[in-house]
Design an enzyme around this catalytic site. Structure first.
Site, PDB file in Angstrom:
ATOM      1  N   ARG A 166     -66.581  96.157  56.666  1.00 29.18           N
ATOM      2  CA  ARG A 166     -66.801  94.942  56.230  1.00 29.18           C
ATOM      3  C   ARG A 166     -65.292  94.244  56.658  1.00 29.18           C
ATOM      4  O   ARG A 166     -64.545  94.136  55.529  1.00 29.18           O
ATOM      5  CB  ARG A 166     -67.211  94.824  54.916  1.00 29.18           C
ATOM      6  CG  ARG A 166     -67.730  93.438  54.453  1.00 29.18           C
ATOM      7  CD  ARG A 166     -68.366  93.203  53.331  1.00 29.18           C
ATOM      8  NE  ARG A 166     -69.804  93.942  53.124  1.00 29.18           N
ATOM      9  CZ  ARG A 166     -70.732  93.505  53.347  1.00 29.18           C
ATOM     10  NH1 ARG A 166     -70.707  92.176  53.729  1.00 29.18           N
ATOM     11  NH2 ARG A 166     -72.047  93.925  53.464  1.00 29.18           N
ATOM     12  N   LYS A 225     -75.374  80.563  60.948  1.00 32.11           N
ATOM     13  CA  LYS A 225     -75.640  82.018  60.334  1.00 32.11           C
ATOM     14  C   LYS A 225     -77.213  81.733  60.146  1.00 32.11           C
ATOM     15  O   LYS A 225     -77.620  80.941  59.451  1.00 32.11           O
ATOM     16  CB  LYS A 225     -75.098  82.123  58.845  1.00 32.11           C
ATOM     17  CG  LYS A 225     -75.528  83.537  58.225  1.00 32.11           C
ATOM     18  CD  LYS A 225     -74.832  83.545  56.885  1.00 32.11           C
ATOM     19  CE  LYS A 225     -74.737  85.046  56.614  1.00 32.11           C
ATOM     20  NZ  LYS A 225     -75.779  85.541  56.255  1.00 32.11           N
ATOM     21  N   ARG A 261     -79.879  97.403  60.765  1.00 38.14           N
ATOM     22  CA  ARG A 261     -78.461  97.474  60.185  1.00 38.14           C
ATOM     23  C   ARG A 261     -78.680  98.700  59.523  1.00 38.14           C
ATOM     24  O   ARG A 261     -77.539  99.288  59.383  1.00 38.14           O
ATOM     25  CB  ARG A 261     -77.995  96.253  59.418  1.00 38.14           C
ATOM     26  CG  ARG A 261     -78.805  96.154  58.100  1.00 38.14           C
ATOM     27  CD  ARG A 261     -78.181  94.860  57.579  1.00 38.14           C
ATOM     28  NE  ARG A 261     -77.310  95.482  56.486  1.00 38.14           N
ATOM     29  CZ  ARG A 261     -76.601  94.843  55.707  1.00 38.14           C
ATOM     30  NH1 ARG A 261     -76.333  93.408  55.851  1.00 38.14           N
ATOM     31  NH2 ARG A 261     -75.922  95.297  54.609  1.00 38.14           N
ATOM     32  N   GLU A 268     -79.923  88.428  65.613  1.00 38.51           N
ATOM     33  CA  GLU A 268     -80.634  88.096  64.288  1.00 38.51           C
ATOM     34  C   GLU A 268     -82.013  87.999  64.951  1.00 38.51           C
ATOM     35  O   GLU A 268     -82.132  87.143  65.905  1.00 38.51           O
ATOM     36  CB  GLU A 268     -80.037  86.960  63.511  1.00 38.51           C
ATOM     37  CG  GLU A 268     -80.783  86.805  62.318  1.00 38.51           C
ATOM     38  CD  GLU A 268     -79.786  87.572  61.070  1.00 38.51           C
ATOM     39  OE1 GLU A 268     -78.788  88.713  61.584  1.00 38.51           O
ATOM     40  OE2 GLU A 268     -80.144  87.536  59.975  1.00 38.51           O
ATOM     41  N   PHE A 298     -75.745  87.213  69.024  1.00 37.62           N
ATOM     42  CA  PHE A 298     -74.318  86.731  68.965  1.00 37.62           C
ATOM     43  C   PHE A 298     -73.307  88.007  69.255  1.00 37.62           C
ATOM     44  O   PHE A 298     -72.160  87.376  69.353  1.00 37.62           O
ATOM     45  CB  PHE A 298     -74.401  86.292  67.443  1.00 37.62           C
ATOM     46  CG  PHE A 298     -74.805  87.615  66.611  1.00 37.62           C
ATOM     47  CD1 PHE A 298     -73.952  88.803  66.025  1.00 37.62           C
ATOM     48  CD2 PHE A 298     -75.833  87.460  65.760  1.00 37.62           C
ATOM     49  CE1 PHE A 298     -74.179  89.537  65.347  1.00 37.62           C
ATOM     50  CE2 PHE A 298     -76.298  88.514  64.730  1.00 37.62           C
ATOM     51  CZ  PHE A 298     -75.423  89.395  64.673  1.00 37.62           C
ATOM     52  N   ARG A 353     -80.716  91.761  60.889  1.00 37.09           N
ATOM     53  CA  ARG A 353     -80.090  91.889  61.866  1.00 37.09           C
ATOM     54  C   ARG A 353     -80.638  93.255  63.017  1.00 37.09           C
ATOM     55  O   ARG A 353     -81.423  93.910  62.294  1.00 37.09           O
ATOM     56  CB  ARG A 353     -78.759  92.623  61.314  1.00 37.09           C
ATOM     57  CG  ARG A 353     -77.626  93.254  62.249  1.00 37.09           C
ATOM     58  CD  ARG A 353     -76.574  92.323  62.108  1.00 37.09           C
ATOM     59  NE  ARG A 353     -75.485  92.726  63.044  1.00 37.09           N
ATOM     60  CZ  ARG A 353     -74.151  92.692  62.368  1.00 37.09           C
ATOM     61  NH1 ARG A 353     -74.105  92.482  61.238  1.00 37.09           N
ATOM     62  NH2 ARG A 353     -72.989  92.935  63.291  1.00 37.09           N
ATOM     63  N   LYS A 385     -68.369  84.834  56.362  1.00 37.92           N
ATOM     64  CA  LYS A 385     -69.688  84.289  56.320  1.00 37.92           C
ATOM     65  C   LYS A 385     -69.572  82.898  55.157  1.00 37.92           C
ATOM     66  O   LYS A 385     -68.687  83.318  54.381  1.00 37.92           O
ATOM     67  CB  LYS A 385     -70.947  84.997  55.859  1.00 37.92           C
ATOM     68  CG  LYS A 385     -70.588  85.908  54.639  1.00 37.92           C
ATOM     69  CD  LYS A 385     -71.784  86.728  54.454  1.00 37.92           C
ATOM     70  CE  LYS A 385     -71.596  87.387  53.247  1.00 37.92           C
ATOM     71  NZ  LYS A 385     -72.511  88.364  52.701  1.00 37.92           N
TER      72      LYS A 385
HETATM   73  P1  ATP Z   1     -76.501  88.320  53.418  1.00 31.86           P
HETATM   74  O1  ATP Z   1     -77.202  88.802  52.390  1.00 31.86           O
HETATM   75  O2  ATP Z   1     -75.755  87.214  53.219  1.00 31.86           O
HETATM   76  O3  ATP Z   1     -77.488  88.248  54.761  1.00 31.86           O
HETATM   77  P2  ATP Z   1     -75.630  90.749  54.420  1.00 31.86           P
HETATM   78  O4  ATP Z   1     -75.072  91.755  53.419  1.00 31.86           O
HETATM   79  O5  ATP Z   1     -77.016  91.003  54.953  1.00 31.86           O
HETATM   80  O6  ATP Z   1     -75.198  89.271  54.116  1.00 31.86           O
HETATM   81  P3  ATP Z   1     -73.152  90.084  55.837  1.00 31.86           P
HETATM   82  O7  ATP Z   1     -72.201  90.769  56.494  1.00 31.86           O
HETATM   83  O8  ATP Z   1     -72.587  89.575  54.398  1.00 31.86           O
HETATM   84  O9  ATP Z   1     -74.541  90.967  55.590  1.00 31.86           O
HETATM   85  O10 ATP Z   1     -73.671  88.648  56.514  1.00 31.86           O
HETATM   86  C1  ATP Z   1     -73.829  88.803  58.091  1.00 31.86           C
HETATM   87  C2  ATP Z   1     -75.159  88.832  58.508  1.00 31.86           C
HETATM   88  O11 ATP Z   1     -75.606  87.447  58.898  1.00 31.86           O
HETATM   89  C3  ATP Z   1     -75.216  89.692  59.635  1.00 31.86           C
HETATM   90  O12 ATP Z   1     -75.410  91.096  59.188  1.00 31.86           O
HETATM   91  C4  ATP Z   1     -76.606  89.288  60.339  1.00 31.86           C
HETATM   92  O13 ATP Z   1     -77.770  89.689  60.082  1.00 31.86           O
HETATM   93  C5  ATP Z   1     -76.502  87.837  59.937  1.00 31.86           C
HETATM   94  N1  ATP Z   1     -76.219  86.444  60.836  1.00 31.86           N
HETATM   95  C6  ATP Z   1     -76.949  85.532  61.137  1.00 31.86           C
HETATM   96  N2  ATP Z   1     -76.452  84.782  62.099  1.00 31.86           N
HETATM   97  C7  ATP Z   1     -75.336  85.551  62.345  1.00 31.86           C
HETATM   98  C8  ATP Z   1     -74.333  85.105  63.535  1.00 31.86           C
HETATM   99  N3  ATP Z   1     -74.397  84.178  64.430  1.00 31.86           N
HETATM  100  N4  ATP Z   1     -73.438  86.261  63.623  1.00 31.86           N
HETATM  101  C9  ATP Z   1     -73.328  87.218  62.865  1.00 31.86           C
HETATM  102  N5  ATP Z   1     -74.078  87.596  61.939  1.00 31.86           N
HETATM  103  C10 ATP Z   1     -75.060  86.664  61.681  1.00 31.86           C
END
Ligand code: ATP
Length: 561
Positions: free
Chosen positions: A416, A249, A269, A299, A340, A254, A422
């Site tokens: 979601r 991660k 996003r 990312e 990804f 994103r 994660k």
């Molecule tokens: P966080 O605050 O933890 O970044 P978030 O609310 O932005 O979480 P989540 O869906 O909780 O979003 O966590 C997934 C996010 O992690 C994705 O939106 C992406 O931006 C990021 N990410 C990083 N590496 C990867 C990966 N290998 N595959 C998918 N998503 C990834």
């Protein structure tokens, strides 16, 4: 249809806080529209003129609005400003000052919804010399041609601050009820097209079948699939099954990248088009993705230009909103992308294809190129032990954690879902929005230096604490008070003594020692020792953490004792 009818709807919506009533009001209104009117009416109900991802923006500031109110009411700018200082809402200022209808030159007869929509849209096209004067002229004409209440909503639309309390959910449900279609179909159609106004038109003209037949299209952003959280690799396998893909991660932001022939578009996003901020990424895509038509999910991460080591998100977040000196920024804050997922390739939509197969397609189309484009580091395994080793390696390599992904899952836009989870080691932070602030004292007197934070409660924001730590004195060291002041000043809606209230717009990630129950804030909670972590330029108001999450976190910390 006359604009006054829409104004009645705005007023009725503002007059109730009950969501069911709001839904009935909008549904009744939508039913009375013909198919030509639906799209513009839905956009105006949302207080916007273009879908959220459209590059065209209305771009009107408070000063232009003040001048327009002054022109249209014949009152001096100073008088209008004084009223604004007293009331704190330029919409109400317009309502008070434009109550008597003056003669309009542009519009004869009653102002229609279409006229308001078309003319407000023209504002985004006015450029070059004398453009401010032309914009003022156009807004003033509209204000003069409307009633006082109508003027209030024209002003609020210009300032993108409608305040009717009817958010996306209400609008979606109203469309379903007005045109007798399934709510789930409206949502799915929106997640794929991210344009609720055209979804509304299809609901009216083609019903459920039309909604279900919609496909994603390259060039229009799609809502990204999000992931749930798990505490451990074992728990992760329980959710996504065995074997699973496990990815690093990465700690960046994103980006959904679309290419159709020569045209490449980059969306956050939040559906914001950031193509012009990242010409460096556009070049990487041209060079390293071997197809002329696709949508990929990736990312963006920053790296140190001397060592090539990854940098935390905080260091590159400034690039998302940066609109000038882009070339300098590219040199100062270089980024690369880690890909990804892929949801369209060579024109073929892949959202129904299992993740494992999508990932194979992705590997074939990407040319790995150090410090430019790479594939997310990934293993496929059914072993908890191997998963744990990979997680430890991810952390020691500087990744934020791991993502575990279900190999046979489709890509579900906008949800979601448990198709991926994660895992991160750190304590959960909150993404909150600043709703107020206080000028500092002594050597900090020129800066806003303490910030009132709020979480979301439906479409509302509820205060949860005040924070002044975690900021730096200088810009070079991180986010400074100067930077916060620069971001918040344009959002100020009222001032009283050292305190200011600001329009919600600046979202920050906050850590804290504890969440306590409290009567000091209207959320019912207070953060103990909140501390600034980073700006979340990549998130929108809808992503601000809500009261439910706050309350869940508060409970879980109590159960931990
Ligand atoms: P966080 O605050 O933890 O970044 P978030 O609310 O932005 O979480 P989540 O869906 O909780 O979003 O966590 C997934 C996010 O992690 C994705 O939106 C992406 O931006 C990021 N990410 C990083 N590496 C990867 C990966 N290998 N595959 C998918 N998503 C990834």
């Amino acid at each position: 249809m006359e604009y006054s009818k829409l104004v009645e709807i705005y007023e009725a919506l503002s007059g109730t806080s009950k969501l069911l009533e709001k839904r009935a009001i909008i549904a009744g209104f939508l039913k009375g529209l013909n198919s030509e009117e639906v799209e513009s009416a839905v956009l105006l109900l949302e207080g916007r003129l273009f879908p959220e991802w459209d590059r065209r923006k209305i771009g009107i500031g408070t000063q232009t609005v003040i001048k327009s109110i002054s022109t249209s009411s014949g009152k001096s700018e100073d008088l209008i400003k004084a009223d604004w200082a007293k009331i704190g809402d330029l919409g109400l200022v317009a309502e008070r000052n434009i109550s008597s209808k003056t003669q309009s030159t542009l519009f004869s007869g009653k102002l229609t919804i279409d006229q308001v929509f078309t003319n407000l849209r023209k504002l985004s096209e006015i450029e070059g010399g004398g453009s401010t004067g032309k914009k003022i002229g156009l807004i003033a004409e509209l204000l003069s041609a409307s009633s006082g209440v109508g003027a209030k909503y024209i002003v609020r639309t210009c300032l993108e601050d409608l305040r009717t309390g009817a958010g996306f959910g209400v609008l979606r449900d109203s469309i379903a009820s007005a045109f007798d279609v399934e709510v789930a179909n409206v949502q799915t159609a929106y997640d794929l097209t991210t344009d609720i106004s055209s979804v509304a038109k299809i609901a009216k003209t083609k019903s459920n079948e039309g909604l279900l037949a919609l496909e994603l299209s390259v060039g229009n952003p799609v809502k990204v699939m999000l992931f749930k959280k798990s505490e451990s690799i074992e728990e992760g396998f329980d959710v996504v099954g065995k074997p699973a893909a496990i990815d690093y991660k990465y700690d960046g932001f994103r980006l959904q990248i679309h290419r159709s022939g020569k045209e490449i578009k980059l969306f956050t996003r939040n559906l914001e088009d950031v193509t012009s901020q990242f010409p460096d990424i556009v070049k990487m895509i041209e060079k390293d993705v071997n197809s002329k038509e696709f949508i990929i999910d990736c990312e963006v991460i920053g790296y140190d230009k001397k060592t090539g080591k990854w940098k935390p998100f905080q260091d590159i977040s400034q690039r998302i909103k940066r609109k000038y000196e882009i070339e300098e920024m590219i040199k100062e804050v270089p980024v690369m992308i880690i890909v990804f997922d892929i949801i369209n390739l060579d024109g073929e939509n892949l959202i129904s294809m299992p993740f494992g197969e999508r990932r194979d397609k992705l590997s074939k189309v990407i040319r790995e190129d150090p410090l430019a484009v790479s594939l997310a580091k990934e293993i496929v395994t059914d072993s908890v032990e191997k998963g744990k080793e990979f997680y430890a390696k991810a952390l020691s390599d500087g990744a934020e954690g791991v993502m575990m992904k279900k190999l046979d899952s489709v890509y579900k836009p906008g949800s979601r879902v448990g198709y991926g989870i994660k895992i991160k080691p750190v304590m959960e932070t909150l993404d909150l929005v600043v709703v107020g602030s206080e000028w500092g004292t002594g050597k900090r007197s020129k800066w806003l230096s303490s910030f009132i934070l709020a979480c979301r409660d439906g479409n509302d924001f509820k205060e949860i604490g005040k924070m002044g730590t975690g900021f730096k004195e200088k810009d070079e060291e991180g986010v400074s008070f100067g930077k916060m002041t620069e971001l918040l000043k344009p959002l100020v809606v009222s001032e009283s003594g050292r305190e200011v209230r600001v329009k919600p717009g600046v979202i920050i990630e906050v850590k804290y020692e504890e969440i306590q129950k409290s009567t000091n804030y209207d959320s019912g909670f207070a953060l103990r020792f909140p501390r600034f972590v980073r700006l979340r330029d990549d998130k929108g108001l809808k992503d601000v953490d809500d009261l439910k999450r706050v309350s869940k976190l508060a409970k879980s910390q109590r159960s931990r004792g």
